[in-house]
Scaffold this motif. Sequence first.
Motif: not given
Length: 102
Positions: A79-97
């Motif tokens: 099943v496809v789920a979704q969460d949010t990844v925080p921006a850390l160490g110069g990498q952009g965060g955002g929503v991910r599946q």
Amino acid sequence: MTVTVHQVLTTPSLTGKSVSITGTCLGYSVPTVAKGPPPVTRSDWQLEDQGEAVWVTGPLPSGCQATAPSAGPVTITAVVAQDTVPALGGQGGGVRQYLVRR
């Protein structure tokens, strides 16, 4: 419904849907290809196809080891789920599946 790793990563409307997906199981001890840290546990693993990978939480499929990539492609249902990844160490965060396999 059969989808690709790329479709899981780029199609938010798949969230909550059961999908069949094929790729190379990378396990969880190889370098991280998927975005962000494991979504649920340290034992979450990666499924890779054409240079992109999605995290999978749940049991490893037959032919996959935690510490080494599978010898060939594996197909799973999840099943496809979704969460949010925080921006850390110069990498952009955002929503991910990611995928939940039971």
